[in-house]
Design a protein around this motif. Structure first.
Motif, PDB file in Angstrom:
ATOM      1  N   GLN A  42     -11.992  -7.309 -14.149  1.00 49.09           N
ATOM      2  CA  GLN A  42     -11.067  -7.059 -15.250  1.00 49.09           C
ATOM      3  C   GLN A  42      -9.609  -7.219 -14.803  1.00 49.09           C
ATOM      4  O   GLN A  42      -8.815  -7.858 -15.495  1.00 49.09           O
ATOM      5  CB  GLN A  42     -11.308  -5.654 -15.786  1.00 49.09           C
ATOM      6  CG  GLN A  42     -10.753  -5.468 -17.161  1.00 49.09           C
ATOM      7  CD  GLN A  42     -11.281  -4.181 -17.802  1.00 49.09           C
ATOM      8  OE1 GLN A  42     -12.448  -3.836 -17.677  1.00 49.09           O
ATOM      9  NE2 GLN A  42     -10.407  -3.475 -18.479  1.00 49.09           N
ATOM     10  N   ALA A  43      -9.281  -6.654 -13.641  1.00 46.71           N
ATOM     11  CA  ALA A  43      -7.889  -6.724 -13.160  1.00 46.71           C
ATOM     12  C   ALA A  43      -7.467  -8.192 -12.969  1.00 46.71           C
ATOM     13  O   ALA A  43      -6.367  -8.595 -13.381  1.00 46.71           O
ATOM     14  CB  ALA A  43      -7.747  -5.953 -11.852  1.00 46.71           C
ATOM     15  N   ILE A  91       0.499  -3.359  -9.870  1.00 42.06           N
ATOM     16  CA  ILE A  91      -0.704  -2.516  -9.990  1.00 42.06           C
ATOM     17  C   ILE A  91      -0.535  -1.311  -9.072  1.00 42.06           C
ATOM     18  O   ILE A  91      -0.041  -1.435  -7.944  1.00 42.06           O
ATOM     19  CB  ILE A  91      -1.988  -3.302  -9.630  1.00 42.06           C
ATOM     20  CG1 ILE A  91      -3.246  -2.400  -9.772  1.00 42.06           C
ATOM     21  CG2 ILE A  91      -1.938  -3.878  -8.203  1.00 42.06           C
ATOM     22  CD1 ILE A  91      -4.575  -3.151  -9.660  1.00 42.06           C
ATOM     23  N   VAL A 118      -7.085   0.153 -16.319  1.00 43.85           N
ATOM     24  CA  VAL A 118      -8.214  -0.591 -15.750  1.00 43.85           C
ATOM     25  C   VAL A 118      -9.197   0.466 -15.246  1.00 43.85           C
ATOM     26  O   VAL A 118      -8.783   1.395 -14.544  1.00 43.85           O
ATOM     27  CB  VAL A 118      -7.777  -1.455 -14.539  1.00 43.85           C
ATOM     28  CG1 VAL A 118      -8.952  -2.222 -13.969  1.00 43.85           C
ATOM     29  CG2 VAL A 118      -6.649  -2.382 -14.910  1.00 43.85           C
ATOM     30  N   LEU A 160      -0.727  -2.656 -14.184  1.00 50.19           N
ATOM     31  CA  LEU A 160      -2.119  -2.233 -14.278  1.00 50.19           C
ATOM     32  C   LEU A 160      -2.235  -0.833 -13.666  1.00 50.19           C
ATOM     33  O   LEU A 160      -1.718  -0.592 -12.569  1.00 50.19           O
ATOM     34  CB  LEU A 160      -3.030  -3.195 -13.508  1.00 50.19           C
ATOM     35  CG  LEU A 160      -3.093  -4.625 -14.009  1.00 50.19           C
ATOM     36  CD1 LEU A 160      -4.113  -5.418 -13.193  1.00 50.19           C
ATOM     37  CD2 LEU A 160      -3.454  -4.666 -15.489  1.00 50.19           C
ATOM     38  N   CYS A 161      -2.913   0.038 -14.368  1.00 52.00           N
ATOM     39  CA  CYS A 161      -3.087   1.417 -13.896  1.00 52.00           C
ATOM     40  C   CYS A 161      -4.575   1.755 -13.864  1.00 52.00           C
ATOM     41  O   CYS A 161      -5.171   2.002 -14.917  1.00 52.00           O
ATOM     42  CB  CYS A 161      -2.383   2.389 -14.843  1.00 52.00           C
ATOM     43  SG  CYS A 161      -0.622   2.115 -14.931  1.00 52.00           S
ATOM     44  N   LEU A 193      -1.258  -0.599 -18.582  1.00 46.50           N
ATOM     45  CA  LEU A 193      -2.548  -1.109 -19.047  1.00 46.50           C
ATOM     46  C   LEU A 193      -3.635  -0.493 -18.172  1.00 46.50           C
ATOM     47  O   LEU A 193      -3.638  -0.680 -16.952  1.00 46.50           O
ATOM     48  CB  LEU A 193      -2.597  -2.637 -18.923  1.00 46.50           C
ATOM     49  CG  LEU A 193      -1.465  -3.403 -19.616  1.00 46.50           C
ATOM     50  CD1 LEU A 193      -1.551  -4.890 -19.292  1.00 46.50           C
ATOM     51  CD2 LEU A 193      -1.549  -3.188 -21.127  1.00 46.50           C
ATOM     52  N   LYS A 232       4.806  -4.998 -17.477  1.00 42.08           N
ATOM     53  CA  LYS A 232       3.569  -4.205 -17.556  1.00 42.08           C
ATOM     54  C   LYS A 232       2.997  -3.979 -16.163  1.00 42.08           C
ATOM     55  O   LYS A 232       3.176  -4.803 -15.275  1.00 42.08           O
ATOM     56  CB  LYS A 232       2.527  -4.946 -18.395  1.00 42.08           C
ATOM     57  CG  LYS A 232       2.969  -5.253 -19.806  1.00 42.08           C
ATOM     58  CD  LYS A 232       1.918  -6.075 -20.529  1.00 42.08           C
ATOM     59  CE  LYS A 232       2.440  -6.568 -21.866  1.00 42.08           C
ATOM     60  NZ  LYS A 232       1.570  -7.573 -22.463  1.00 42.08           N
ATOM     61  N   MET A 234      -6.972  -9.928 -16.277  1.00 37.36           N
ATOM     62  CA  MET A 234      -5.760  -9.467 -16.964  1.00 37.36           C
ATOM     63  C   MET A 234      -4.503 -10.104 -16.364  1.00 37.36           C
ATOM     64  O   MET A 234      -3.632 -10.576 -17.096  1.00 37.36           O
ATOM     65  CB  MET A 234      -5.668  -7.941 -16.907  1.00 37.36           C
ATOM     66  CG  MET A 234      -6.670  -7.264 -17.829  1.00 37.36           C
ATOM     67  SD  MET A 234      -6.824  -5.495 -17.501  1.00 37.36           S
ATOM     68  CE  MET A 234      -5.560  -4.823 -18.582  1.00 37.36           C
ATOM     69  N   VAL A 235      -4.401 -10.125 -15.024  1.00 40.20           N
ATOM     70  CA  VAL A 235      -3.163 -10.685 -14.449  1.00 40.20           C
ATOM     71  C   VAL A 235      -3.079 -12.198 -14.672  1.00 40.20           C
ATOM     72  O   VAL A 235      -1.982 -12.746 -14.814  1.00 40.20           O
ATOM     73  CB  VAL A 235      -2.963 -10.362 -12.945  1.00 40.20           C
ATOM     74  CG1 VAL A 235      -2.853  -8.878 -12.697  1.00 40.20           C
ATOM     75  CG2 VAL A 235      -4.007 -10.985 -12.063  1.00 40.20           C
ATOM     76  N   ILE A 273       2.535  -8.891 -16.593  1.00 39.03           N
ATOM     77  CA  ILE A 273       2.018  -7.883 -15.653  1.00 39.03           C
ATOM     78  C   ILE A 273       2.655  -8.127 -14.290  1.00 39.03           C
ATOM     79  O   ILE A 273       2.494  -9.180 -13.679  1.00 39.03           O
ATOM     80  CB  ILE A 273       0.474  -7.940 -15.560  1.00 39.03           C
ATOM     81  CG1 ILE A 273      -0.141  -7.654 -16.933  1.00 39.03           C
ATOM     82  CG2 ILE A 273      -0.031  -6.930 -14.523  1.00 39.03           C
ATOM     83  CD1 ILE A 273      -1.656  -7.768 -16.972  1.00 39.03           C
TER      84      ILE A 273
END
Ligand code: PLP
Length: 424
Positions: free
Chosen positions: A166-167, A180, A155, A132-133, A153, A130, A170-171, A177
């Protein structure tokens, strides 16, 4: 008039006027296009001197002949020049071919299938990978992920860059993940510049994320400011050195929007260790990059000061186009509650948010009267903007007159869609 303060009758009258205006625009048979994030004809002409600039002198600074093979990581003087854009030393810089996007693809492909730290580190060994986008973002980043079956995912983007609370959460929570995407200065499409704190927190992400996590730092608009006082970007390389995370960050840039789009040079900045691993991988694909073009670029752009002077000429050409769009938006939509937009100090785009649920309709309305807009949803992973709000406006390519006409027609479409929604 603010849309929420208008009476039903006022809205009905306004709708009738808007239909009339829209029909008149339709009669004009416009052929306008605000989709193309590419330099205009006058901009590319700023670099016409590239053609013939070598004037028969093909010797690099070290005396080598650039017409021949050698140097998989690029010309030393090109590494020094473009390293200065990324804040990396020549040893931490690789200068490649004409496209930073293809370098990004190659890095991800390598990390996925072969592994940056040997075969046990290949992401493909995981069932799921995954990324992060930050959204809204650049559609071609998302296309690479989709093509490589990397789950995206979202952000949210804040004014300071990605929402780092949040980032980080999440990681920490999800070892799948592995990366990013970041466009840290004058991002596509918001134009925002990451704050110092955000840059430092991103430089530390590899410490809190799972093994082999990578920051893809696409600094495509590193030197593309429209104003002298545009916000600077903190050096991620500096923070990586401070936190010892250079192995977890790949920076990218190119001259696509400095010289010739698609015929420039692209570069990577990362740790010496990463570059030497990557070079070994690239050696299976190529004997080396086009050093002739690299030398041309060094002769034209010379040093950071000459590069800055060159970029000021670009800014002089595109600043009026940005200002025209912003002027029309403010005049037609300011204080109406019908939309919000960014006011970038650099880059290539303005990001516009309609009221929820209207982006697709605005794009369709505009398309039907000959004003082409970037497809709704394009700035989100999988093309899905759940709120159906975001539209990317790209004012650099059309003439100033066409930019103004497009922006005006765009606002008519925004108003029409919004008033219809309010009356529904
Ligand atoms: N990265 C971003 C954020 C872009 O907006 C673009 C082009 O629009 C690119 C990369 C493409 O770069 P290149 O031409 O170097 O492949």
């Amino acid at each position: 008039m603010h849309i929420e303060q208008a009476s039903k009758q006022e809205l009905k009258d306004l709708l009738a006027d808007l239909y009339e205006e829209y029909d008149k625009l339709a009669e004009l048979k416009l052929a306008l296009d605000l989709t193309r994030g590419k330099p205009g004809a006058e901009q590319v002409a700023l670099s016409d001197a590239l053609d013939g600039i070598l004037a028969g002198d093909f010797r690099a600074a070290d005396g080598s002949d650039v017409r021949n093979y050698g140097g998989i990581d690029g010309l030393p003087e090109a590494k020094a020049l473009f390293g200065s854009v990324l804040g990396t030393s020549p040893e931490e810089t690789l200068v490649g071919g004409n496209s930073s996007l293809s370098l990004m693809y190659q890095v991800i492909d390598f990390a996925m299938n072969e592994g940056l730290r040997g075969e046990d580190s290949a992401w493909a060994l995981n069932d799921t990978v995954k990324f992060l986008c930050p959204v809204p973002g650049y559609d071609r980043h998302f296309s690479i992920c989709e093509y490589m079956h990397i789950e995206m995912l979202a952000v949210p983007m804040l004014d300071s860059g990605p929402d780092m609370d949040q980032a980080e959460a999440m990681v920490k929570a999800d070892p799948d993940i592995k990366g990013i995407w970041c466009v840290p200065r004058f991002g596509n499409p918001t134009g925002s510049v990451y704050s110092d704190d955000t840059v430092e927190r991103i430089a530390r992400l590899p410490q809190i994320a799972s093994d082999n996590f990578l920051v893809l730092w696409d600094n495509a608009y590193a030197v593309h400011s429209l104003y002298d006082d545009a916000p600077e970007l903190a050096s991620i390389a500096g923070y990586c050195r401070k936190h010892d995370t250079m192995d977890g960050v790949f920076q990218f840039g190119s001259t696509s929007k400095i010289t010739f789009a698609g015929a420039g040079v692209a570069f990577i900045g990362s740790s010496e260790r990463n570059l030497s691993t990557l070079k070994a991988h690239l050696a299976f694909q190529t004997i080396g990059p086009d050093k002739v073009n690299q030398l041309r670029h060094v002769r034209l752009l010379k040093d950071p000061e000459t590069l800055a002077a060159h970029m000021a000429k670009h800014a002089a050409l595109i600043r009026p186009r940005f200002e025209a769009v912003l002027e029309v938006l403010a005049k037609e939509l300011g204080d109406t509650g019908m939309g919000e937009w960014t006011e970038p100090k650099g880059g290539y785009f303005i990001s516009f948010d309609t009221r929820p649920g209207l982006a697709q309709e605005v794009v369709d309305l505009a398309g039907n009267i000959g004003v082409k807009l970037t497809p709704a949803g394009a700035t989100f992973p999988y093309g899905r903007d759940e709120a159906n709000r975001n539209i990317r406006l790209a004012p650099t390519f059309p003439s100033l007159e066409d930019v103004r006409a497009s922006a005006k027609a765009f606002t008519v479409c925004v108003k029409l869609a919004t008033v219809k929604q309010e009356l529904a």
